[in-house]
Design a protein around this motif. Structure first.
Motif, PDB file in Angstrom:
ATOM      1  N   ALA A  93     -47.479 -24.465  -8.481  1.00 16.29           N
ATOM      2  CA  ALA A  93     -48.323 -24.244  -7.301  1.00 16.29           C
ATOM      3  C   ALA A  93     -49.600 -25.075  -7.383  1.00 16.29           C
ATOM      4  CB  ALA A  93     -48.651 -22.758  -7.180  1.00 16.29           C
ATOM      5  N   LEU A  94     -50.218 -25.127  -8.559  1.00 16.83           N
ATOM      6  CA  LEU A  94     -51.421 -25.937  -8.754  1.00 16.83           C
ATOM      7  C   LEU A  94     -51.125 -27.409  -8.471  1.00 16.83           C
ATOM      8  CD1 LEU A  94     -54.337 -26.325  -9.805  1.00 16.83           C
ATOM      9  CD2 LEU A  94     -53.371 -26.467 -12.116  1.00 16.83           C
ATOM     10  N   ALA A  95     -50.006 -27.906  -8.967  1.00 17.64           N
ATOM     11  CA  ALA A  95     -49.652 -29.309  -8.769  1.00 17.64           C
ATOM     12  C   ALA A  95     -49.455 -29.623  -7.290  1.00 17.64           C
ATOM     13  CB  ALA A  95     -48.377 -29.634  -9.552  1.00 17.64           C
ATOM     14  N   ASN A  96     -48.815 -28.731  -6.555  1.00 11.75           N
ATOM     15  CA  ASN A  96     -48.609 -28.968  -5.131  1.00 11.75           C
ATOM     16  C   ASN A  96     -49.926 -28.946  -4.360  1.00 11.75           C
ATOM     17  OD1 ASN A  96     -45.764 -29.426  -4.729  1.00 11.75           O
ATOM     18  ND2 ASN A  96     -45.415 -27.286  -5.303  1.00 11.75           N
ATOM     19  N   ARG A  97     -50.847 -28.057  -4.728  1.00 11.26           N
ATOM     20  CA  ARG A  97     -52.165 -28.049  -4.076  1.00 11.26           C
ATOM     21  C   ARG A  97     -52.922 -29.338  -4.373  1.00 11.26           C
ATOM     22  NH1 ARG A  97     -52.265 -22.726  -6.118  1.00 11.26           N
ATOM     23  NH2 ARG A  97     -53.765 -23.319  -7.739  1.00 11.26           N
ATOM     24  N   PRO A 112     -57.606 -33.597 -10.148  1.00  8.84           N
ATOM     25  CA  PRO A 112     -56.441 -33.366  -9.283  1.00  8.84           C
ATOM     26  C   PRO A 112     -55.288 -34.316  -9.559  1.00  8.84           C
ATOM     27  CG  PRO A 112     -58.286 -34.287  -8.030  1.00  8.84           C
ATOM     28  CD  PRO A 112     -58.818 -33.889  -9.363  1.00  8.84           C
ATOM     29  N   VAL A 113     -55.592 -35.519 -10.020  1.00  8.25           N
ATOM     30  CA  VAL A 113     -54.534 -36.467 -10.389  1.00  8.25           C
ATOM     31  C   VAL A 113     -53.720 -35.916 -11.549  1.00  8.25           C
ATOM     32  CG1 VAL A 113     -54.075 -38.775 -11.291  1.00  8.25           C
ATOM     33  CG2 VAL A 113     -55.856 -38.445  -9.560  1.00  8.25           C
ATOM     34  N   LEU A 114     -54.423 -35.431 -12.581  1.00  5.07           N
ATOM     35  CA  LEU A 114     -53.738 -34.892 -13.758  1.00  5.07           C
ATOM     36  C   LEU A 114     -52.985 -33.603 -13.425  1.00  5.07           C
ATOM     37  CD1 LEU A 114     -56.608 -35.577 -16.289  1.00  5.07           C
ATOM     38  CD2 LEU A 114     -54.398 -36.750 -16.234  1.00  5.07           C
ATOM     39  N   GLU A 115     -53.551 -32.788 -12.536  1.00  4.94           N
ATOM     40  CA  GLU A 115     -52.843 -31.573 -12.106  1.00  4.94           C
ATOM     41  C   GLU A 115     -51.580 -31.926 -11.329  1.00  4.94           C
ATOM     42  OE1 GLU A 115     -56.825 -28.720 -11.781  1.00  4.94           O
ATOM     43  OE2 GLU A 115     -55.989 -29.668  -9.987  1.00  4.94           O
ATOM     44  N   LEU A 159     -53.619 -43.784  -8.642  1.00  7.65           N
ATOM     45  CA  LEU A 159     -54.259 -43.101  -9.767  1.00  7.65           C
ATOM     46  C   LEU A 159     -53.257 -42.257 -10.552  1.00  7.65           C
ATOM     47  CD1 LEU A 159     -57.702 -41.945  -8.295  1.00  7.65           C
ATOM     48  CD2 LEU A 159     -57.194 -43.947  -9.708  1.00  7.65           C
ATOM     49  N   LEU A 160     -52.319 -41.618  -9.850  1.00 11.43           N
ATOM     50  CA  LEU A 160     -51.294 -40.849 -10.545  1.00 11.43           C
ATOM     51  C   LEU A 160     -50.438 -41.762 -11.414  1.00 11.43           C
ATOM     52  CD1 LEU A 160     -49.718 -38.217 -11.030  1.00 11.43           C
ATOM     53  CD2 LEU A 160     -48.367 -38.770  -8.990  1.00 11.43           C
ATOM     54  N   PHE A 215     -48.213 -32.474 -13.205  1.00 11.21           N
ATOM     55  CA  PHE A 215     -47.257 -31.429 -13.581  1.00 11.21           C
ATOM     56  C   PHE A 215     -45.916 -31.611 -12.868  1.00 11.21           C
ATOM     57  CE2 PHE A 215     -50.878 -28.541 -14.835  1.00 11.21           C
ATOM     58  CZ  PHE A 215     -50.410 -28.214 -16.096  1.00 11.21           C
ATOM     59  N   LEU A 216     -45.942 -32.103 -11.619  1.00 13.45           N
ATOM     60  CA  LEU A 216     -44.723 -32.097 -10.812  1.00 13.45           C
ATOM     61  C   LEU A 216     -43.595 -32.891 -11.440  1.00 13.45           C
ATOM     62  CD1 LEU A 216     -45.888 -32.313  -7.074  1.00 13.45           C
ATOM     63  CD2 LEU A 216     -44.993 -30.339  -8.334  1.00 13.45           C
ATOM     64  N   GLY A 217     -43.890 -34.090 -11.921  1.00 10.64           N
ATOM     65  CA  GLY A 217     -42.848 -34.891 -12.527  1.00 10.64           C
ATOM     66  C   GLY A 217     -42.259 -34.228 -13.761  1.00 10.64           C
ATOM     67  N   LYS A 218     -43.129 -33.640 -14.573  1.00  8.00           N
ATOM     68  CA  LYS A 218     -42.665 -32.982 -15.798  1.00  8.00           C
ATOM     69  C   LYS A 218     -41.835 -31.739 -15.466  1.00  8.00           C
ATOM     70  CE  LYS A 218     -46.509 -34.592 -18.664  1.00  8.00           C
ATOM     71  NZ  LYS A 218     -46.908 -35.633 -17.679  1.00  8.00           N
TER      72      LYS A 218
END
Length: 352
Positions: free
Chosen positions: A187-191, A277-280, A233-234, A283-286
């Motif tokens: 959820a954090l990654a999507n936000r 926010p880039v680092l958060e 940046l991601l 999470f999605l890829g992992k």
């Protein structure tokens, strides 16, 4: 072919494509996590043949995705050391009785292990990534593609946990410990993804050490399957962390600094970027790779023992990688923001 197993007919492939008869048996190369790759010699030369995973190729969009990614790789070859598939018989994808292949010219080289990677490697890849990011998105013919698209459907972590417990899989106890946190991180990654500015570049999107073959100090970039649009940046953060991580999973600040300096010399690094926010988002890829490998380990979509074994290994490793990522976001964000403003990172050798 309906059982999702490999049905290899490499000699027939070579005959069909006019490569000539095989001079000896193809030698399988280790290291691939999705597909199988073979080194071979024919009357016409030396080649690498990638036999594509039948489970992957059963997906409706798989063929279109491979064609798009190889189109990107072929265009990149003019600017960077990309290694694109050969166009043979009018295309880059070849079907022999339901088994799909791609063919590449054989190029000498090998991937570096974490212990072999030095600051020079990191600076070189950082500079290449900056060159990739400078390329004009409009020239890649990617109509309608978005850097992130719609947020992915949440993974069913509790459903996967139930499969793991029922099957007695080695990863099940750790997944049980982390399941609720996985939902929160997702959820954090999507936000965070939604909060990033709508900026996109075309890139490799998986430019880790396993996808750079080094020969006499020069890299050849392979496996463009994931290529497409991504926030710059991601892509920079994820690629930098791939190259700066040591064998123990710690981030070496000197290597991270070398990568970021190499990238900054390309002129693409903003001086006041917000990295949290880039680092958060990272999470999605992992988490996507984790969910895929949990399903793979449990045997979903395939009965092949090798596929299940690789899925199990990757699931165990990725669970720990996700935890490490969560634990070091604060320190990484602080370091990257200091580097961006001062072009020099804080002191200390590693980031946990």
């Amino acid at each position: 072919m309906s059982d999702n197993r490999y049905h290899l007919q490499i000699a027939k492939l070579c005959e069909r494509l006019g490569l000539g008869p095989l001079a000896g048996n193809p030698a399988e190369r280790s290291g691939g996590l999705l597909h199988r790759t073979f080194a071979l010699t024919t009357a016409s030369g030396n080649y690498a043949v990638k036999a594509l995973n039948p489970v992957v190729m059963s997906r409706p969009a798989a063929k279109a995705n491979f064609l798009r990614s190889e189109r990107i790789a072929a265009r990149m070859e003019a600017r960077i050391p990309a290694m694109a598939a050969k166009s043979l018989g009018g295309g880059v994808l070849h079907d022999v009785q339901g088994q799909w292949y791609m063919v590449f010219d054989w190029v000498e080289g090998r991937a570096c292990s974490p212990g072999e990677i030095n600051e020079g490697h990191c600076a070189r890849i950082g500079g290449i990534l900056a060159e990739i990011h400078r390329m004009d998105v409009a020239g890649f013919e990617l109509p309608g593609e978005q850097p992130t698209g719609e947020p992915p459907a949440p993974a069913d972590w509790l459903g996967l946990l139930a499969k793991g417990l029922d099957g007695g899989f080695v990863w099940a106890p750790r997944l049980q410990e982390l399941a609720e946190r996985l939902y929160a991180w997702e959820a954090l990654a999507n936000r965070s993804a939604a909060a990033l500015a709508p900026e996109a570049v075309v890139s490799h999107r998986d430019l880790g050490p396993k996808n750079a073959m080094w020969h006499h100090g020069r890299p050849g970039l392979i496996d463009w399957e994931a290529a497409g649009l991504i926030h710059p940046l991601l892509d920079t953060a994820e690629t930098a962390l791939y190259w700066a991580e040591d064998a123990a999973g710690l981030i070496d600040r000197d290597k991270l600094g070398a990568f970021m300096s190499g990238y900054a010399r390309g002129g693409r690094l903003p001086r006041h970027a917000e990295w949290r926010p880039v680092l958060e988002h990272g999470f999605l890829g992992k988490l996507g790779w984790l969910a895929y490998n949990l399903e793979r380990s449990a045997g979903s979509g395939t009965a092949a023992a090798d596929e299940r074994r690789i899925g199990t290994e990757q699931a165990v490793a990725t669970l720990e990688a996700v935890v490490r990522h969560a634990e070091r976001i604060d320190a990484l964000a602080q370091w990257l923001e200091a580097f961006g403003s001062e072009q020099d990172g804080p002191d200390a050798k590693t980031i946990v």
